[in-house]
Design an enzyme around this catalytic site. Sequence first.
Site, PDB file in Angstrom:
ATOM      1  N   ASP A 127       0.806  -1.217   0.000  1.00 47.88           N
ATOM      2  CA  ASP A 127       0.000   0.000   0.000  1.00 47.88           C
ATOM      3  C   ASP A 127       0.842   1.272   0.000  1.00 47.88           C
ATOM      4  O   ASP A 127       0.507   2.239  -0.692  1.00 47.88           O
ATOM      5  CB  ASP A 127      -0.918   0.031   1.238  1.00 47.88           C
ATOM      6  CG  ASP A 127      -1.795  -1.202   1.326  1.00 47.88           C
ATOM      7  OD1 ASP A 127      -1.903  -1.922   0.319  1.00 47.88           O
ATOM      8  OD2 ASP A 127      -2.367  -1.444   2.402  1.00 47.88           O
ATOM      9  N   ASP A 205      -3.011   4.964  -2.676  1.00 52.60           N
ATOM     10  CA  ASP A 205      -2.324   3.786  -2.147  1.00 52.60           C
ATOM     11  C   ASP A 205      -1.747   3.053  -3.356  1.00 52.60           C
ATOM     12  O   ASP A 205      -2.417   2.941  -4.401  1.00 52.60           O
ATOM     13  CB  ASP A 205      -3.306   2.842  -1.442  1.00 52.60           C
ATOM     14  CG  ASP A 205      -3.489   3.171   0.034  1.00 52.60           C
ATOM     15  OD1 ASP A 205      -3.153   4.287   0.456  1.00 52.60           O
ATOM     16  OD2 ASP A 205      -3.998   2.289   0.764  1.00 52.60           O
ATOM     17  N   HIS A 254      -8.330  -0.714  -3.124  1.00 52.99           N
ATOM     18  CA  HIS A 254      -7.286  -1.527  -3.745  1.00 52.99           C
ATOM     19  C   HIS A 254      -7.823  -2.380  -4.898  1.00 52.99           C
ATOM     20  O   HIS A 254      -8.822  -3.090  -4.756  1.00 52.99           O
ATOM     21  CB  HIS A 254      -6.543  -2.395  -2.730  1.00 52.99           C
ATOM     22  CG  HIS A 254      -5.946  -1.560  -1.623  1.00 52.99           C
ATOM     23  ND1 HIS A 254      -5.620  -2.072  -0.402  1.00 52.99           N
ATOM     24  CD2 HIS A 254      -5.613  -0.238  -1.585  1.00 52.99           C
ATOM     25  CE1 HIS A 254      -5.110  -1.106   0.357  1.00 52.99           C
ATOM     26  NE2 HIS A 254      -5.108   0.024  -0.344  1.00 52.99           N
ATOM     27  N   ASP A 256      -6.562  -4.968  -6.135  1.00 53.11           N
ATOM     28  CA  ASP A 256      -6.180  -6.384  -6.179  1.00 53.11           C
ATOM     29  C   ASP A 256      -7.206  -7.356  -5.606  1.00 53.11           C
ATOM     30  O   ASP A 256      -6.892  -8.517  -5.324  1.00 53.11           O
ATOM     31  CB  ASP A 256      -4.779  -6.611  -5.584  1.00 53.11           C
ATOM     32  CG  ASP A 256      -4.581  -5.959  -4.242  1.00 53.11           C
ATOM     33  OD1 ASP A 256      -5.557  -5.469  -3.671  1.00 53.11           O
ATOM     34  OD2 ASP A 256      -3.425  -5.935  -3.766  1.00 53.11           O
ATOM     35  N   CYS A 358      -1.251  -8.124  -1.147  1.00 50.27           N
ATOM     36  CA  CYS A 358      -1.182  -6.969  -0.237  1.00 50.27           C
ATOM     37  C   CYS A 358       0.020  -7.047   0.699  1.00 50.27           C
ATOM     38  O   CYS A 358       0.642  -6.021   0.990  1.00 50.27           O
ATOM     39  CB  CYS A 358      -2.413  -6.923   0.658  1.00 50.27           C
ATOM     40  SG  CYS A 358      -3.971  -6.825  -0.201  1.00 50.27           S
TER      41      CYS A 358
HETATM   42  N1  ABU Z   1      -6.560  -4.514   0.862  1.00 47.89           N
HETATM   43  C1  ABU Z   1      -7.325  -5.241  -0.049  1.00 47.89           C
HETATM   44  C2  ABU Z   1      -8.755  -5.329   0.410  1.00 47.89           C
HETATM   45  C3  ABU Z   1      -9.675  -5.067  -0.680  1.00 47.89           C
HETATM   46  C4  ABU Z   1     -11.088  -5.480  -0.413  1.00 47.89           C
HETATM   47  O1  ABU Z   1     -11.573  -5.416   0.720  1.00 47.89           O
HETATM   48  O2  ABU Z   1     -11.770  -5.880  -1.374  1.00 47.89           O
END
Ligand code: ABU
Length: 373
Positions: A127, A205, A254, A256, A358
């Site tokens: 991040d 981030d 995020h 990902d 992450c």
């Molecule tokens: N840090 C990734 C979390 C993303 C989500 O909660 O979908």
Amino acid sequence: MAIAENDTRSQSEANEASQPVVCSYNEWDPLEEVIVGRVDGGAVPPWHVTLQAATPQESWELLKLLSGKPAPDAMVQAAQRDQEEFVKILEREGVIVRRPDPVPQTASFRSPDWEVESGYNVANPRDGLLVVGEEIIETPMAWRSRYFEMNAYRSLLQEYFKAGAKWTAAPRPQLADSLYNEDWELPEKGAPLQFAINESECCFDAADFTRCGRDLFVTRSNVTNYFGIEWLRRHLGDEYNIHEIKTQSRQPMHIDTTFVPLCPGRALYSPDFLDPSQVPEVLKSWELLPAPRPVSTMVQMIDLSSAWLSMNVLMLDEKRVVCEATQEPLIEKLREWGFEPIPCPYTNHYVYGGAFHCSTLDIRRKGSLQSYF
Ligand code: ABU
């Protein structure tokens, strides 16, 4: 070029002096060196609208109650066990693993404008640091509790810099009250997204970006605004293109868990968060692989992330992929698609807000800058 004769150089760089110490252009070239975060010394993140906007509604009451308290020992130990297994796997697969310094995040701190009960944790280097080629960029994170998180990476950053890496810090945001949309509410399903931060300061981030050589993809989220995206676009210049992917997550934080490139021409996506007909034009030539529905994994009382952490995998190269051991439908699909899944238990780490992507930062992958579109 190193700046002093007695620089501490990372192990593999010493072995292979011609390879830049920091060098990673995409998510799939063979991984040589990686930072894995730490779970000790963490705190339950202080309650704030940016936390509310990114965490499941079921966790809100407990998060308010535990706001800023040290993470309970049992939670830390369980996550540590998972992390040790992950590190073992990475090392067995030939990857050099580096760790941040054990800097506790439990103390309160203040700026001239605000005060927080505690920091957060140093579990997710993805991040606060973005590696693009030979450059490592400290990102302007929107959570006040993360303002000093990079102190835990200071010695690594200095080491990489002395060994030749380009080291940049994006403009430090003030994180003034005016940045936050305090009236944020969880939007109804299908309603337009609301964001907890506005455009008054430059924020992003690194985990809202994903890298495919000359092309990067980004999601506007509760921690990344267009001001931040534009800063990175101008900073990287004409060699790179940044494309926006619009996530349909109602609580985006995020990219990902929405869109995860696996290898040239193929990416995994969450069918809840991404409509493949709405992706940027350049992706029309790629094969978009729908991730199977996540297996339910909540093992702790608090959940900081969506269930789509299931697809937060780490590519070790174009085939080998570390994925969560209980996500059997995904493991099976990845095999069917020709990948080589490496299952690793990691559900105890989920409470730290991230899985394999992450909780890592690839420092060096063997490869060069290319276009895949
Ligand atoms: N840090 C990734 C979390 C993303 C989500 O909660 O979908």
